[in-house]
Motif scaffolding. Structure first.
Motif, PDB file in Angstrom:
ATOM      1  N   THR A   1       9.639   9.210  -2.581  1.00  0.00           N
ATOM      2  CA  THR A   1       8.454   8.817  -1.823  1.00  0.00           C
ATOM      3  C   THR A   1       7.307   8.462  -2.765  1.00  0.00           C
ATOM      4  OG1 THR A   1       9.094  10.246   0.026  1.00  0.00           O
ATOM      5  CG2 THR A   1       6.787   9.559  -0.071  1.00  0.00           C
TER       6      THR A   1
ATOM      7  N   ASP B   1       1.123   0.768  -5.415  1.00  0.00           N
ATOM      8  CA  ASP B   1      -0.297   0.750  -5.802  1.00  0.00           C
ATOM      9  C   ASP B   1      -0.529   0.413  -7.271  1.00  0.00           C
ATOM     10  OD1 ASP B   1       0.235   3.073  -7.261  1.00  0.00           O
ATOM     11  OD2 ASP B   1      -0.779   4.420  -5.870  1.00  0.00           O
TER      12      ASP B   1
ATOM     13  N   ASN C   1       5.293   4.848  -3.792  1.00  0.00           N
ATOM     14  CA  ASN C   1       3.843   4.693  -3.810  1.00  0.00           C
ATOM     15  C   ASN C   1       3.361   4.125  -5.138  1.00  0.00           C
ATOM     16  OD1 ASN C   1       3.658   5.717  -1.251  1.00  0.00           O
ATOM     17  ND2 ASN C   1       2.967   7.747  -1.855  1.00  0.00           N
ATOM     18  N   TYR C   2       3.921   4.634  -6.232  1.00  0.00           N
ATOM     19  CA  TYR C   2       3.480   4.196  -7.554  1.00  0.00           C
ATOM     20  C   TYR C   2       3.830   2.733  -7.806  1.00  0.00           C
ATOM     21  CZ  TYR C   2       3.237   9.276  -8.389  1.00  0.00           C
ATOM     22  OH  TYR C   2       2.969  10.623  -8.318  1.00  0.00           O
TER      23      TYR C   2
ATOM     24  N   GLN D   1       0.838  -1.192   0.000  1.00  0.00           N
ATOM     25  CA  GLN D   1       0.000   0.000   0.000  1.00  0.00           C
ATOM     26  C   GLN D   1       0.877   1.247   0.000  1.00  0.00           C
ATOM     27  OE1 GLN D   1      -1.969   0.520   3.970  1.00  0.00           O
ATOM     28  NE2 GLN D   1      -1.076  -1.497   4.352  1.00  0.00           N
ATOM     29  N   PRO D   2       0.387   2.331  -0.595  1.00  0.00           N
ATOM     30  CA  PRO D   2       1.179   3.563  -0.653  1.00  0.00           C
ATOM     31  C   PRO D   2       1.292   4.230   0.706  1.00  0.00           C
ATOM     32  CG  PRO D   2      -1.015   3.939  -1.545  1.00  0.00           C
ATOM     33  CD  PRO D   2      -0.900   2.467  -1.293  1.00  0.00           C
ATOM     34  N   PHE D   3       2.339   5.051   0.853  1.00  0.00           N
ATOM     35  CA  PHE D   3       2.550   5.852   2.058  1.00  0.00           C
ATOM     36  C   PHE D   3       1.971   7.238   1.797  1.00  0.00           C
ATOM     37  CE2 PHE D   3       5.094   8.973   4.398  1.00  0.00           C
ATOM     38  CZ  PHE D   3       4.900   8.524   5.687  1.00  0.00           C
ATOM     39  N   LEU D   4       0.966   7.621   2.560  1.00  0.00           N
ATOM     40  CA  LEU D   4       0.223   8.846   2.264  1.00  0.00           C
ATOM     41  C   LEU D   4       0.465   9.980   3.249  1.00  0.00           C
ATOM     42  CD1 LEU D   4      -3.180   7.220   1.261  1.00  0.00           C
ATOM     43  CD2 LEU D   4      -1.284   7.925  -0.222  1.00  0.00           C
TER      44      LEU D   4
END
Length: 296
Positions: free
Chosen positions: A263, A271, A267-268, A43-46
Motif C-alpha cells: 500500500t 506522489d 503511494n510512494y 494521488q496516494p491512498f490515505l
C-alpha cells in the motif's frame, strides 16, 4: 477545486451519453480520458490504519531490516559518518515511519539475506531483489510490488579491450548468490567464473586481475562508474543480459506487513516519493520512471 471536479464529472457524463455511437476502441479511449479527467493527477491512498496493526513483527514496535550496506547507491556505509546510507536505507526508514514503527538495521552479506528472512531474523530485507519464477513462488519469503527496473551488465577495465559480452575468453566475476551473476553464468556457459562476497571485493578482484569482467546490476554499475576511486579506468559493457523487476522481500510469516508495504509503495510511486529517494543518491530515476512499462 470542487468546481473543477464537478465540471469534469459533468463532462464525463456527457461523453458517456454519446459513447454508443463510437467504435469500441474510440469508446474505450473516450471513457479512459473522461475517467482520468474526473480523478485528476495520480494521488496516494490515505485511508489505511494508522498505526497499522501488525501482528507478527520480530520485535514489537520495530521494523527490523536486513541489508548488505554494500550496494551503492541503494545501501552503503557513509565513509565520513560510518552510518548506513543510501536510497533504500531511506526507503526502509520512510516505511517504518509511516507504519508507526522504529527502524533497526541488521547488516550482513547478500548470501545471508534470504535465508535470514526464512529463519525469522528480520521483518523485511533486500536492496532490490530481482524477480524470477522461483522467488515469486517461494515459501521462504514474500516479494513486494516492484520498486524498480534493473538490468544485468558488466564492468571491465578499459585496458582489457573487452567491449561486449559476446567477445568471450574472459573470467567472469560477481557477488556470491546474486541473481544477475547466476544468470550471467547461465547465459555465458563457456566463461570461467569466480565469486566474491561483496561488490567492493569483486571490484578489487577486477583491479588485481582475478576477473576480467564483473557482472552487476545497472544501478550498481552506474554508481561505480561515477564514484569508484579508479572510475576513469573502468567501462561498462553489454548488451544487457537480462532486464528484470526488483522489489523488497518480507518475512513469510508476515503477510499483513506485505499488504501494508505494498500500500505504501503504491503511494510512494503516485506522489513521487520513491523517485525522489532514488534521485537523491543516483544520477537517474529511470529505474522508477519506467515501472509503468510493466504495469506499475
Amino acid at each position: 477545486m470542487i468546481a473543477q471536479t464537478t465540471k469534469a464529472l459533468i463532462s464525463a457524463a456527457a461523453l458517456a451519453a454519446g459513447l454508443t455511437a463510437l467504435p469500441a476502441k474510440a469508446q474505450e479511449s473516450a471513457a479512459t480520458t473522461a475517467f482520468e479527467d474526473a480523478i485528476g493527477a495520480p494521488q496516494p491512498f490515505l485511508n489505511y490504519p494508522k498505526p497499522w496493526p501488525l501482528k507478527h513483527l520480530i520485535k514489537d514496535g520495530v521494523l527490523t531490516v536486513g541489508t548488505t550496506g554494500a550496494s551503492p547507491p541503494r545501501t552503503f556505509v557513509d565513509p565520513v559518518s560510518g552510518e548506513l546510507s543510501g536510497s533504500y536505507v531511506e526507503l526502509f526508514g520512510k516505511l517504518a515511519e509511516d507504519l508507526g514503527l522504529e527502524v533497526e538495521f541488521v547488516q550482513l552479506e547478500w548470501a545471508g539475506i534470504l535465508p535470514g528472512l526464512a529463519a525469522g531474523r528480520f521483518d523485511i530485507a533486500c536492496d532490490g531483489a530481482s524477480w524470477n519464477a522461483e522467488r515469486l513462488g517461494s515459501d521462504q519469503f514474500l516479494m513486494t510490488s516492484p520498486t524498480g527496473l534493473n538490468a544485468t551488465v558488466g564492468i571491465t577495465l578499459k585496458s582489457s579491450g573487452i567491449s561486449t559480452f559476446d567477445q568471450g575468453g574472459f573470467t567472469l566475476g560477481g557477488v556470491r548468490g546474486e541473481i544477475y551473476f547466476e544468470g550471467a553464468k547461465t547465459k555465458l556457459p563457456e566463461a570461467e567464473s569466480i565469486e566474491f562476497p561483496g561488490l567492493q571485493e569483486s571490484l578489487l578482484g577486477l583491479q588485481n586481475g582475478q576477473a576480467q569482467v564483473i557482472v552487476m546490476n545497472l544501478s550498481n554499475a552506474l554508481s561505480t562508474l561515477e564514484s569508484a576511486p579508479n572510475k576513469d579506468d573502468l567501462v561498462m559493457i553489454g548488451p544487457a543480459l537480462e532486464v528484470f523487476a526488483q522489489s523488497l522481500c518480507v518475512n513469510p510469516n508476515e503477510p499483513d506487513l506485505l499488504v501494508a508495504v505494498n500500500t505504501l509503495l503504491g503511494n510512494y510511486r503516485a506522489d513521487g516519493t520513491l523517485a525522489e529517494l532514488v534521485g537523491k543518491h543516483a544520477t537517474s530515476t529511470a529505474e522508477v520512471d519506467l515501472l509503468n512499462r510493466i504495469g506499475y
